[in-house]
Scaffold this motif. Structure first.
Motif, PDB file in Angstrom:
ATOM      1  N   ILE A   1       0.995  -1.102  -0.052  1.00  0.00           N
ATOM      2  CA  ILE A   1       0.011   0.266  -0.055  1.00  0.00           C
ATOM      3  C   ILE A   1       0.753   1.341   0.509  1.00  0.00           C
ATOM      4  CG2 ILE A   1      -1.716   1.482   1.181  1.00  0.00           C
ATOM      5  CD1 ILE A   1      -2.592  -1.617  -0.212  1.00  0.00           C
ATOM      6  N   ARG A   2       1.959   1.056   0.692  1.00  0.00           N
ATOM      7  CA  ARG A   2       2.973   2.077   0.863  1.00  0.00           C
ATOM      8  C   ARG A   2       3.605   2.663  -0.728  1.00  0.00           C
ATOM      9  NH1 ARG A   2       3.414   6.573   1.159  1.00  0.00           N
ATOM     10  NH2 ARG A   2       4.956   7.687   1.540  1.00  0.00           N
ATOM     11  N   GLU A   3       3.716   1.421  -0.983  1.00  0.00           N
ATOM     12  CA  GLU A   3       4.583   1.232  -2.391  1.00  0.00           C
ATOM     13  C   GLU A   3       3.407   2.408  -3.198  1.00  0.00           C
ATOM     14  OE1 GLU A   3       6.881  -1.360  -5.885  1.00  0.00           O
ATOM     15  OE2 GLU A   3       6.541  -2.300  -3.983  1.00  0.00           O
ATOM     16  N   THR A   4       2.456   2.107  -3.590  1.00  0.00           N
ATOM     17  CA  THR A   4       1.060   1.933  -4.293  1.00  0.00           C
ATOM     18  C   THR A   4       1.466   3.428  -4.259  1.00  0.00           C
ATOM     19  OG1 THR A   4      -0.722   1.297  -5.878  1.00  0.00           O
ATOM     20  CG2 THR A   4      -0.537   1.614  -3.347  1.00  0.00           C
ATOM     21  N   LEU A   5       1.340   4.354  -3.087  1.00  0.00           N
ATOM     22  CA  LEU A   5       0.644   5.996  -3.468  1.00  0.00           C
ATOM     23  C   LEU A   5       2.348   6.134  -2.832  1.00  0.00           C
ATOM     24  CD1 LEU A   5      -1.913   4.985  -0.228  1.00  0.00           C
ATOM     25  CD2 LEU A   5      -2.185   5.142  -2.742  1.00  0.00           C
ATOM     26  N   GLY A   6       3.268   5.788  -2.549  1.00  0.00           N
ATOM     27  CA  GLY A   6       3.966   6.740  -2.509  1.00  0.00           C
ATOM     28  C   GLY A   6       5.752   6.726  -3.456  1.00  0.00           C
ATOM     29  N   GLY A   7       5.259   5.069  -3.594  1.00  0.00           N
ATOM     30  CA  GLY A   7       7.212   4.749  -4.041  1.00  0.00           C
ATOM     31  C   GLY A   7       7.403   3.917  -5.645  1.00  0.00           C
ATOM     32  N   ARG A   8       6.086   4.471  -6.776  1.00  0.00           N
ATOM     33  CA  ARG A   8       6.195   4.522  -7.866  1.00  0.00           C
ATOM     34  C   ARG A   8       7.497   5.362  -8.058  1.00  0.00           C
ATOM     35  NH1 ARG A   8       0.485   3.446 -10.492  1.00  0.00           N
ATOM     36  NH2 ARG A   8      -0.670   2.972  -7.808  1.00  0.00           N
ATOM     37  N   LEU A   9       7.856   4.419  -9.514  1.00  0.00           N
ATOM     38  CA  LEU A   9       9.460   4.865 -10.414  1.00  0.00           C
ATOM     39  C   LEU A   9       8.978   5.970 -11.452  1.00  0.00           C
ATOM     40  CD1 LEU A   9      12.336   2.239  -9.824  1.00  0.00           C
ATOM     41  CD2 LEU A   9      11.678   4.605  -8.318  1.00  0.00           C
ATOM     42  N   ALA A  10       9.622   6.518 -12.599  1.00  0.00           N
ATOM     43  CA  ALA A  10       9.021   7.009 -13.803  1.00  0.00           C
ATOM     44  C   ALA A  10       9.569   6.275 -14.781  1.00  0.00           C
ATOM     45  CB  ALA A  10       9.653   8.686 -13.679  1.00  0.00           C
ATOM     46  N   PRO A  11       9.387   6.214 -15.482  1.00  0.00           N
ATOM     47  CA  PRO A  11       9.221   5.028 -17.075  1.00  0.00           C
ATOM     48  C   PRO A  11      10.942   5.115 -16.801  1.00  0.00           C
ATOM     49  CG  PRO A  11       6.810   6.398 -17.137  1.00  0.00           C
ATOM     50  CD  PRO A  11       7.432   7.137 -15.692  1.00  0.00           C
ATOM     51  N   GLY A  12      10.735   4.163 -17.125  1.00  0.00           N
ATOM     52  CA  GLY A  12      12.212   4.212 -17.776  1.00  0.00           C
ATOM     53  C   GLY A  12      13.716   3.944 -15.889  1.00  0.00           C
TER      54      GLY A  12
ATOM     55  N   GLN B   1      12.246   9.148 -21.812  1.00  0.00           N
ATOM     56  CA  GLN B   1      13.453   8.051 -22.846  1.00  0.00           C
ATOM     57  C   GLN B   1      12.811   6.586 -22.999  1.00  0.00           C
ATOM     58  OE1 GLN B   1      16.285   9.169 -23.213  1.00  0.00           O
ATOM     59  NE2 GLN B   1      15.595  10.700 -22.459  1.00  0.00           N
ATOM     60  N   PRO B   2      11.830   5.913 -22.541  1.00  0.00           N
ATOM     61  CA  PRO B   2      11.435   5.095 -23.383  1.00  0.00           C
ATOM     62  C   PRO B   2      11.072   5.140 -24.504  1.00  0.00           C
ATOM     63  CG  PRO B   2      10.864   4.880 -20.713  1.00  0.00           C
ATOM     64  CD  PRO B   2      10.869   6.326 -21.259  1.00  0.00           C
ATOM     65  N   PHE B   3      10.597   5.855 -24.929  1.00  0.00           N
ATOM     66  CA  PHE B   3       9.699   6.168 -26.508  1.00  0.00           C
ATOM     67  C   PHE B   3      10.842   6.230 -27.461  1.00  0.00           C
ATOM     68  CE2 PHE B   3       6.169   7.019 -23.525  1.00  0.00           C
ATOM     69  CZ  PHE B   3       5.228   5.766 -24.281  1.00  0.00           C
ATOM     70  N   ILE B   4      11.930   7.173 -26.835  1.00  0.00           N
ATOM     71  CA  ILE B   4      12.477   7.453 -27.542  1.00  0.00           C
ATOM     72  C   ILE B   4      14.108   5.934 -27.994  1.00  0.00           C
ATOM     73  CG2 ILE B   4      15.077   8.717 -27.382  1.00  0.00           C
ATOM     74  CD1 ILE B   4      13.711  11.058 -25.850  1.00  0.00           C
ATOM     75  N   ARG B   5      13.753   5.686 -26.773  1.00  0.00           N
ATOM     76  CA  ARG B   5      14.630   4.643 -27.955  1.00  0.00           C
ATOM     77  C   ARG B   5      13.530   3.492 -28.132  1.00  0.00           C
ATOM     78  NH1 ARG B   5      16.385   5.230 -22.097  1.00  0.00           N
ATOM     79  NH2 ARG B   5      14.611   3.149 -21.354  1.00  0.00           N
ATOM     80  N   HIS B   6      12.455   3.463 -28.058  1.00  0.00           N
ATOM     81  CA  HIS B   6      11.444   2.211 -28.657  1.00  0.00           C
ATOM     82  C   HIS B   6      11.356   2.738 -30.384  1.00  0.00           C
ATOM     83  CE1 HIS B   6       7.753   0.852 -30.191  1.00  0.00           C
ATOM     84  NE2 HIS B   6       8.141   0.045 -29.918  1.00  0.00           N
ATOM     85  N   GLY B   7      11.713   4.179 -30.593  1.00  0.00           N
ATOM     86  CA  GLY B   7      11.729   5.000 -31.859  1.00  0.00           C
ATOM     87  C   GLY B   7      10.339   5.621 -32.164  1.00  0.00           C
ATOM     88  N   ASP B   8       9.645   6.070 -30.821  1.00  0.00           N
ATOM     89  CA  ASP B   8       8.645   6.890 -31.175  1.00  0.00           C
ATOM     90  C   ASP B   8       8.572   8.543 -30.317  1.00  0.00           C
ATOM     91  OD1 ASP B   8       6.672   4.306 -31.795  1.00  0.00           O
ATOM     92  OD2 ASP B   8       7.098   3.618 -29.895  1.00  0.00           O
TER      93      ASP B   8
END
Length: 108
Positions: free
Chosen positions: A38-49, A98-105
Motif C-alpha cells: 500500500i505504501r509503495e503504491t501510494l508513494g513508491g512508484r518510479l518514473a517510466p525508465g 526515454q522509453p519512447f525515444i529508445r523505442h523510436g517513437d
C-alpha cells in the motif's frame, strides 16, 4: 507499476482488443516490491525508465500494434512530491520520454 507488480503477462496484454483501450497511465517499479504494498503504491512508484519494466517490449505491444489512445504518467512518488514543481515536471518529462525515444517513437 500494476503490470510490473502483477507478474507482467505480456501475452495477456497483447490479447486485449485495441478498441478496449481508452487511456494508459504508466509508471515504473523497483526490482523488488517494498515491504508495504500500500505504501509503495501510494508513494513508491518510479518514473517510466527509472525501474525494471521492459519498456521496449511493452511499447512494442502497445504502440507497435497500432494503439492510438493517450498515454500519460501516473506518478505516485514521494521523491517527485518532494521536488519543486518545475523540477518535478522537468524530471518526469525527461524520464518518461526515454522509453519512447529508445523505442523510436517521438513524444508530442
Amino acid at each position: 507499476w500494476h503490470f510490473a507488480r502483477s507478474g507482467q503477462d505480456y501475452a495477456a496484454l497483447a490479447a486485449v482488443p485495441r478498441d478496449c483501450w481508452r487511456f494508459i497511465q504508466i509508471s515504473d517499479a523497483a526490482a523488488e516490491p517494498g515491504p508495504d504494498i500500500i505504501r509503495e503504491t501510494l508513494g513508491g512508484r518510479l518514473a517510466p525508465g527509472a525501474g525494471v519494466v521492459d519498456w521496449f517490449r511493452l511499447l512494442d505491444i502497445l504502440v507497435g500494434e497500432g494503439l492510438t489512445c493517450p498515454i500519460g504518467t501516473e506518478q505516485f512518488s514521494d521523491q517527485v512530491k518532494a521536488m519543486p514543481l518545475q523540477e518535478a515536471a522537468d524530471y518526469l518529462f525527461r524520464t518518461c520520454q526515454q522509453p519512447f525515444i529508445r523505442h523510436g517513437d517521438a513524444l508530442s
